[in-house]
Motif scaffolding. Structure first.
Motif, PDB file in Angstrom:
ATOM      1  N   GLY A  92       0.806  -1.202   0.000  1.00  0.00           N
ATOM      2  CA  GLY A  92       0.000   0.000   0.000  1.00  0.00           C
ATOM      3  C   GLY A  92       0.844   1.259   0.000  1.00  0.00           C
ATOM      4  N   HIS A  93       0.232   2.369   0.400  1.00  0.00           N
ATOM      5  CA  HIS A  93       0.946   3.641   0.325  1.00  0.00           C
ATOM      6  C   HIS A  93       0.367   4.632   1.327  1.00  0.00           C
ATOM      7  CE1 HIS A  93      -2.474   5.576  -1.633  1.00  0.00           C
ATOM      8  NE2 HIS A  93      -2.639   4.417  -2.271  1.00  0.00           N
ATOM      9  N   VAL A  94       1.144   5.668   1.601  1.00  0.00           N
ATOM     10  CA  VAL A  94       0.674   6.781   2.434  1.00  0.00           C
ATOM     11  C   VAL A  94       1.010   8.070   1.682  1.00  0.00           C
ATOM     12  CG1 VAL A  94       0.970   8.042   4.594  1.00  0.00           C
ATOM     13  CG2 VAL A  94       1.055   5.548   4.606  1.00  0.00           C
ATOM     14  N   ARG A  95      -0.014   8.854   1.321  1.00  0.00           N
ATOM     15  CA  ARG A  95       0.244  10.120   0.631  1.00  0.00           C
ATOM     16  C   ARG A  95      -0.301  11.270   1.455  1.00  0.00           C
ATOM     17  NH1 ARG A  95      -1.737   7.578  -4.251  1.00  0.00           N
ATOM     18  NH2 ARG A  95       0.044   6.433  -5.100  1.00  0.00           N
ATOM     19  N   LEU A  96       0.521  12.310   1.566  1.00  0.00           N
ATOM     20  CA  LEU A  96       0.085  13.508   2.281  1.00  0.00           C
ATOM     21  C   LEU A  96       0.233  14.687   1.335  1.00  0.00           C
ATOM     22  CD1 LEU A  96       1.759  12.825   5.732  1.00  0.00           C
ATOM     23  CD2 LEU A  96      -0.684  12.996   5.306  1.00  0.00           C
ATOM     24  N   ASP A  97      -0.859  15.408   1.085  1.00  0.00           N
ATOM     25  CA  ASP A  97      -0.856  16.515   0.131  1.00  0.00           C
ATOM     26  C   ASP A  97      -0.262  16.073  -1.199  1.00  0.00           C
ATOM     27  OD1 ASP A  97      -2.039  18.407   1.838  1.00  0.00           O
ATOM     28  OD2 ASP A  97      -0.102  18.767   2.812  1.00  0.00           O
ATOM     29  N   GLY A  98      -0.534  14.842  -1.590  1.00  0.00           N
ATOM     30  CA  GLY A  98      -0.076  14.353  -2.878  1.00  0.00           C
ATOM     31  C   GLY A  98       1.339  13.803  -2.869  1.00  0.00           C
ATOM     32  N   ASP A  99       2.115  14.069  -1.811  1.00  0.00           N
ATOM     33  CA  ASP A  99       3.488  13.543  -1.760  1.00  0.00           C
ATOM     34  C   ASP A  99       3.487  12.151  -1.154  1.00  0.00           C
ATOM     35  OD1 ASP A  99       4.375  15.966  -2.733  1.00  0.00           O
ATOM     36  OD2 ASP A  99       4.612  16.817  -0.711  1.00  0.00           O
ATOM     37  N   ASP A 100       4.278  11.289  -1.756  1.00  0.00           N
ATOM     38  CA  ASP A 100       4.337   9.926  -1.235  1.00  0.00           C
ATOM     39  C   ASP A 100       5.268   9.871  -0.026  1.00  0.00           C
ATOM     40  OD1 ASP A 100       3.677   7.002  -1.690  1.00  0.00           O
ATOM     41  OD2 ASP A 100       5.867   6.994  -1.480  1.00  0.00           O
ATOM     42  N   HIS A 101       4.749   9.358   1.084  1.00  0.00           N
ATOM     43  CA  HIS A 101       5.546   9.253   2.310  1.00  0.00           C
ATOM     44  C   HIS A 101       5.627   7.820   2.795  1.00  0.00           C
ATOM     45  CE1 HIS A 101       6.422  13.443   3.121  1.00  0.00           C
ATOM     46  NE2 HIS A 101       5.191  13.740   2.753  1.00  0.00           N
ATOM     47  N   THR A 102       5.337   6.874   1.885  1.00  0.00           N
ATOM     48  CA  THR A 102       5.299   5.472   2.293  1.00  0.00           C
ATOM     49  C   THR A 102       6.612   5.030   2.929  1.00  0.00           C
ATOM     50  OG1 THR A 102       3.911   5.173   0.357  1.00  0.00           O
ATOM     51  CG2 THR A 102       4.630   3.179   1.495  1.00  0.00           C
ATOM     52  N   ARG A 103       7.734   5.525   2.384  1.00  0.00           N
ATOM     53  CA  ARG A 103       9.029   5.085   2.887  1.00  0.00           C
ATOM     54  C   ARG A 103       9.708   6.154   3.740  1.00  0.00           C
ATOM     55  NH1 ARG A 103       7.617   0.941   2.163  1.00  0.00           N
ATOM     56  NH2 ARG A 103       7.450  -0.317   0.277  1.00  0.00           N
ATOM     57  N   THR A 104       9.031   7.266   3.987  1.00  0.00           N
ATOM     58  CA  THR A 104       9.666   8.327   4.772  1.00  0.00           C
ATOM     59  C   THR A 104       9.833   7.873   6.219  1.00  0.00           C
ATOM     60  OG1 THR A 104       8.480   9.907   3.410  1.00  0.00           O
ATOM     61  CG2 THR A 104       9.508  10.770   5.406  1.00  0.00           C
ATOM     62  N   PRO A 105      11.044   8.032   6.781  1.00  0.00           N
ATOM     63  CA  PRO A 105      11.207   7.662   8.196  1.00  0.00           C
ATOM     64  C   PRO A 105      10.341   8.545   9.084  1.00  0.00           C
ATOM     65  CG  PRO A 105      13.222   8.660   7.335  1.00  0.00           C
ATOM     66  CD  PRO A 105      12.302   8.491   6.181  1.00  0.00           C
ATOM     67  N   VAL A 106       9.964   7.985  10.219  1.00  0.00           N
ATOM     68  CA  VAL A 106       8.985   8.640  11.083  1.00  0.00           C
ATOM     69  C   VAL A 106       9.363  10.074  11.407  1.00  0.00           C
ATOM     70  CG1 VAL A 106      10.049   7.421  13.037  1.00  0.00           C
ATOM     71  CG2 VAL A 106       7.866   8.516  13.339  1.00  0.00           C
ATOM     72  N   GLU A 107      10.678  10.326  11.660  1.00  0.00           N
ATOM     73  CA  GLU A 107      11.037  11.670  12.125  1.00  0.00           C
ATOM     74  C   GLU A 107      10.953  12.713  10.996  1.00  0.00           C
ATOM     75  OE1 GLU A 107      13.059   9.063  12.139  1.00  0.00           O
ATOM     76  OE2 GLU A 107      15.076   9.544  11.436  1.00  0.00           O
ATOM     77  N   ARG A 108      10.790  12.260   9.747  1.00  0.00           N
ATOM     78  CA  ARG A 108      10.689  13.246   8.665  1.00  0.00           C
ATOM     79  C   ARG A 108       9.283  13.332   8.083  1.00  0.00           C
ATOM     80  NH1 ARG A 108      16.069  11.746   7.140  1.00  0.00           N
ATOM     81  NH2 ARG A 108      15.439  10.738   5.219  1.00  0.00           N
ATOM     82  N   ARG A 109       8.313  12.633   8.689  1.00  0.00           N
ATOM     83  CA  ARG A 109       6.941  12.747   8.200  1.00  0.00           C
ATOM     84  C   ARG A 109       6.295  14.005   8.769  1.00  0.00           C
ATOM     85  NH1 ARG A 109       4.270   6.788   7.370  1.00  0.00           N
ATOM     86  NH2 ARG A 109       6.189   5.857   6.598  1.00  0.00           N
ATOM     87  N   PRO A 110       5.478  14.681   7.951  1.00  0.00           N
ATOM     88  CA  PRO A 110       4.816  15.891   8.457  1.00  0.00           C
ATOM     89  C   PRO A 110       3.604  15.535   9.322  1.00  0.00           C
ATOM     90  CG  PRO A 110       4.245  15.541   6.165  1.00  0.00           C
ATOM     91  CD  PRO A 110       5.175  14.421   6.545  1.00  0.00           C
ATOM     92  N   ILE A 111       3.900  14.867  10.440  1.00  0.00           N
ATOM     93  CA  ILE A 111       2.827  14.390  11.305  1.00  0.00           C
ATOM     94  C   ILE A 111       3.003  14.902  12.726  1.00  0.00           C
ATOM     95  CG2 ILE A 111       2.441  12.250  10.028  1.00  0.00           C
ATOM     96  CD1 ILE A 111       4.111  10.932  12.385  1.00  0.00           C
ATOM     97  N   GLY A 112       1.945  14.859  13.483  1.00  0.00           N
ATOM     98  CA  GLY A 112       2.009  15.090  14.921  1.00  0.00           C
ATOM     99  C   GLY A 112       1.172  14.002  15.556  1.00  0.00           C
ATOM    100  N   MET A 113       1.627  13.484  16.702  1.00  0.00           N
ATOM    101  CA  MET A 113       0.895  12.359  17.277  1.00  0.00           C
ATOM    102  C   MET A 113       0.670  12.574  18.766  1.00  0.00           C
ATOM    103  SD  MET A 113       1.552   8.380  16.544  1.00  0.00           S
ATOM    104  CE  MET A 113       0.657   7.055  17.337  1.00  0.00           C
ATOM    105  N   VAL A 114      -0.560  12.285  19.195  1.00  0.00           N
ATOM    106  CA  VAL A 114      -0.891  12.307  20.616  1.00  0.00           C
ATOM    107  C   VAL A 114      -1.074  10.855  21.048  1.00  0.00           C
ATOM    108  CG1 VAL A 114      -2.572  13.024  22.346  1.00  0.00           C
ATOM    109  CG2 VAL A 114      -1.985  14.570  20.457  1.00  0.00           C
TER     110      VAL A 114
END
Lengths: 345, 277, 272
Positions: free
Chosen positions: A55-77
């Motif tokens: 599968g895949h993970v896309r954010l704003d059209g950019d593919d982040h499937t293989r992006t390491p966690v610390e470089r994903r544009p995410i915030g987590m609670v």
């Protein structure tokens, strides 16, 4: 264009997760499901904390499937908020901006502004252990938002709170989530959290999305016994022909809207009336059923019935006394056609 | 319990602190024996010490030199143990690599072998004719034995396991989800380690460092074998004690007491600082 | 409290003396016949300087062969350590030291057995002498030829610490030669000096002739004339608290006998 569009495939042992998600800007999606359904795994996969097997993970059209966690544009609670115990609330919130390369002063300024916005300005120097559950939750939210994420992930955000404070904190969290313009995905096993916090609910069972839709729709038209139980409805599968639905067990239910084909039928327990004998006139749907159990349910009594169809009926304690119901006894149950929801199954 | 019967007995119980309670005697008795066993030798030293000329003896330059050498080398050794031991503990606790169990077993080797053997082993490796030492000598003109560096290396060798085992235990007990939280905030692995993991396991690191320092301070066998015994450069307090024992047992007692008191003072101060922090 | 072991020792001594008074009276200092009488049985505890290990073990076989009822057990260590142990009440029947000053510690502390002193005099009997030699690693990498070479630049030397007998001897040798040598280390005992030489960690060490002999090919010995001026005496005596003074006297007689002398000489010791 949705902010998040993801197709999450994971297999681990004999468990497989296969979930497609799409979340629009400003939208809050709740993943609702029983323990072990895979909703937390889905969230962790979105964060990059566990690798996808497909599968895949896309954010704003950019593919982040293989992006390491610390470089994903995410915030987590996280579930227990996991605030760093050795840092003040302010430094917890400033941690992310510091990692993004902001100077200490700039990071603290951004953190202070966020805390201020969350009415926590007075707690900036507090240690996490000195905060209440609700305050800790807001610090955790501020920490997640401080990195200016596009995708906000919340793992059971209410689970660590006392029952007494939940309603208040939940309302406040909803308000704060409404301000966020990215995509929000939250995981919960509590339908109330999902109803209040989310714009859309995806119900996950056994690694699959079994129902998806706005909270009101999910609450009114559950598609699986699990969801029906969560939202407190009696649910039956059947086949509709006009205004009559023949249930898989053979019982017939009259509904007020005509439909043809496989259908689901739902009605709330409080819509069920009980009679000692077959009522004359009254509701069009009546069935003789056996009492399977009686239990208190708020200020009502919930009577579990079994027979041509299994259903729950909520009646007043006074009615229970009048009927003189006991386990194994027989009773007539009636539901008005107007109270029965029928929708494609 | 006493003549006034059960009522006063239960009243007494009511007064006792709830929760902590009275420890059971099957625990107290062995504990007291344990304390006595540890403390009595100390009493022996104190009783036999030549108190009247204590002041003069402990200010002798040789004593001060040995004390200074002991404190400084033990401190440097502890720092080196931290620099190399903490990452090693991290590798052992957090990564999978072939032979990890074997490496973990190796870490405890210095605890098992007699320190004198450790000293010989160091000589065989880092000595002037040692496996590595001969190249240090040939290429850099560097000979390690009989230098303060050798003292430090001997101490690091015997003290490192205490730090590694302590820190590895702390790392295994730490909640790794905090590290995940840090990662979601954009922290790379080094940042996660330095700003989240390390502060979390700091009590374990502190305990390990204290054990390490104490072990380094008392180190004798490996030091005298690998570093030799020369006042000012390699004669630490334990060596001075041993030498004094050959000719002047009273002096040995004095030196032992000095070493003991200074180390207790340092440890008490550190503890105080950490508890208050 | 600390007098308790000593008092116990004294009581044991008295008892032992009473029991074996006849036996010890017949024992002449230089006749092997006295030892061979066969009425000396029991366990003999000998505290001896580490450098005597080989010699004394050989003599113990002889002793036990002559007197099957006797058993010799040893405590080999540095002389100073042994003196401390004896002064703390350790039950030594015989103390053989590597120098007279450590024997003096026992004389002043625990004291020597009265009867034995009456026969042999204060301070113990000298049974062996030892002289010093330079030990160098095989091949002598620093080219050491005599004592003066130890003072040369770039020559690393290991000495015994002055607290131990071989260190005292070293100091005396250097004084006699008028040399000022700073070693890289003052070792705790002769063996430690030898180890450093054997491993080549130092270019030379000052040890006893007997140690060089015992080390075989691991080191090379270089004798020097100044050594003759410092002859180290090995005294032997029965401490006051000895549990078996009669057996002890018999052992000392053996050490002082022709047999003892030949074993000592074979190991490189001199005899008085």
């Amino acid at each position: 264009m949705p902010v998040l569009s993801a197709d999450l495939c994971l297999s681990r042992g004999d468990f497989t997760l296969d979930v497609a998600l799409s979340v629009a800007p400003g939208e809050v999606l709740a993943l609702l499901g029983p323990n072990g359904a895979g909703k937390s795994s889905a969230l962790r996969a979105l964060a990059g904390l566990i690798p996808l097997t497909g599968g895949h993970v896309r954010l704003d059209g950019d593919d982040h499937t293989r992006t390491p966690v610390e470089r994903r544009p995410i915030g987590m609670v996280f579930q227990d908020y996991l605030l760093f115990q050795h840092m003040s609330a302010l430094d917890n919130v400033a941690f992310g901006p510091r990692c993004q390369g902001l100077s200490k002063a700039d990071a603290r300024a951004r953190a202070a502004a966020l805390l201020d916005h969350m009415d926590l300005a007075g707690y900036a120097r507090s240690r996490p252990r000195d905060l209440s559950g609700g305050q800790a939750q807001r610090v955790a939210l501020a920490r997640a938002l401080a990195v200016r994420p596009r995708l906000l992930l919340l793992d059971e955000p209410m689970a660590a709170l006392d029952v007494g404070t939940r309603d208040h904190v939940r309302g406040r969290l909803r308000h704060l989530l409404e301000e966020f313009d990215g995509a929000t995905v939250l995981v919960t096993h509590d339908p109330l959290d999902a109803m209040v916090l989310a714009d859309r609910i995806a119900v996950i069972e056994n690694g699959r999305v079994v129902q998806q839709g706005p909270p009101a729709e999910v609450a009114r038209r559950p598609r699986t016994p699990y969801v029906a139980r969560l939202v407190g409805l009696n649910l039956f599968h059947g086949r509709a022909e006009g205004t009559v639905v023949t249930l898989s067990g053979g019982a017939r239910v009259e509904v007020h809207e005509a439909y043809d084909g496989p259908a689901l039928v739902a009605f709330p327990p409080r819509a069920v009336a009980l009679y000692p004998e077959r009522p004359r006139g009254g509701p069009r749907n009546v069935w003789p059923l056996e009492v399977d159990g009686v239990e208190r349910f708020g200020d009502q009594v919930r009577v579990r019935l079994t027979g041509p169809l299994d259903l729950a009926a909520d009646i007043s304690p006074a009615a229970l006394a009048e009927l003189g119901l006991a386990r194994g006894g027989t009773v007539w149950a009636g539901v008005k056609a107007a109270e029965v929801e029928c929708y494609p199954g | 319990m006493n003549r006034s019967g059960s009522r006063s007995g239960s009243a007494t119980h009511g007064v006792m602190r709830v929760g902590s309670g009275r420890p059971p005697w099957p625990l107290i008795l062995p504990a007291l024996v344990g304390v006595a066993f540890l403390v009595l030798p100390l009493v022996g030293l104190v009783v036999r010490a030549p108190w009247p000329d204590m002041g003069r003896r402990i200010t002798e330059p040789e004593v001060l030199a040995a004390l200074w050498l002991s404190l400084s080398t033990a401190t440097v050794s502890t720092v080196l143990c931290l620099v190399f031991g903490v990452p090693l503990a991290w590798l052992l606790a957090r990564t999978e690599f072939p032979g990890r169990r074997f490496v973990r077993a190796l870490v405890t080797v210095p605890l098992v072998i007699p320190p004198v053997v450790g000293g010989v082993a160091l000589l065989l490796v880092l000595g002037r004719n040692g496996l590595v030492g001969r190249y240090l000598d040939a290429w850099f003109g560097l000979t390690i034995p009989f230098t303060s560096l050798a003292v430090v290396l001997a101490q690091v060798f015997v003290a490192m396991p205490f730090l590694v085992i302590s820190v590895e235990g702390a790392l295994r007990g730490a909640d790794r989800r905090y590290e995940e939280a840090a990662a979601t905030l954009g922290a790379g692995r080094v940042t996660v380690f330095a700003r989240v993991t390390l502060p979390m396991v700091l009590p374990g690191v502190g305990a390990g460092a204290i054990l390490c320092w104490a072990r380094a301070l008392g180190e004798f066998g490996a030091t005298i074998t690998f570093a030799g015994n020369f006042p000012g450069t390699t004669q630490t307090m334990p060596l001075a004690v041993y030498m004094a024992l050959q000719s002047d047992p009273e002096a040995a007692i004095v030196l032992s007491l000095v070493l003991l008191l200074v180390s207790l003072a340092v440890l008490a101060t550190l503890r105080e600082k950490w508890v208050n922090a | 409290m600390r007098d308790a072991p000593r008092r116990l020792g004294a009581a044991l001594t008295a008892a032992a003396l009473a029991l074996t008074a006849c036996g010890s009276e017949d024992t002449g200092p230089d006749t092997d016949a006295g030892v061979a009488e066969g009425d000396l049985t029991g366990r003999l505890t000998v505290f001896a300087a580490a450098s005597l290990t080989d010699v004394f073990e050989e003599l113990a076989e002889e002793f036990e062969a002559r007197d099957p009822g006797a058993e010799v057990v040893f405590n080999f260590a540095g002389s100073g350590e042994l003196a401390t142990q004896i002064n703390s009440g350790a039950p030594a029947d015989v103390f053989a030291a590597a120098d007279t000053s450590t024997m003096d510690q026992v004389v002043e502390g625990e004291g020597l057995a009265g009867e034995w002193v009456a026969e042999h005099g204060e301070g113990g009997a000298i049974f062996a002498t030892n002289t010093m030699e330079i030990a160098v690693p095989p091949g002598n990498p620093a080219g050491i030829e005599d004592l003066d070479d130890l003072a040369a630049d770039g020559v690393s030397v290991a000495f015994c610490a002055e607290e131990v007998p071989c260190g005292t001897a070293t100091l005396t040798v250097l004084e006699a030669a008028g040399l000022d040598v700073t070693p890289v280390t003052y070792e705790e005992n002769v063996r430690a000096v030898l180890t450093k030489v054997e491993l080549g960690e130092v270019d030379a060490g000052l040890v006893y002739v007997t140690d060089v002999d015992a080390a075989g090919t691991a080191v090379t010995g270089i004798s020097f004339p100044e050594a003759d001026e410092v002859v180290n005496d090995y005294p032997i005596a029965v401490p006051a608290g000895a549990p078996r003074p009669a057996l002890a006297a018999a052992w000392i007689d053996l050490v002082l006998s022709e047999t003892g002398a030949s074993v000592l000489t074979g190991a490189g010791f001199g005899t008085p």
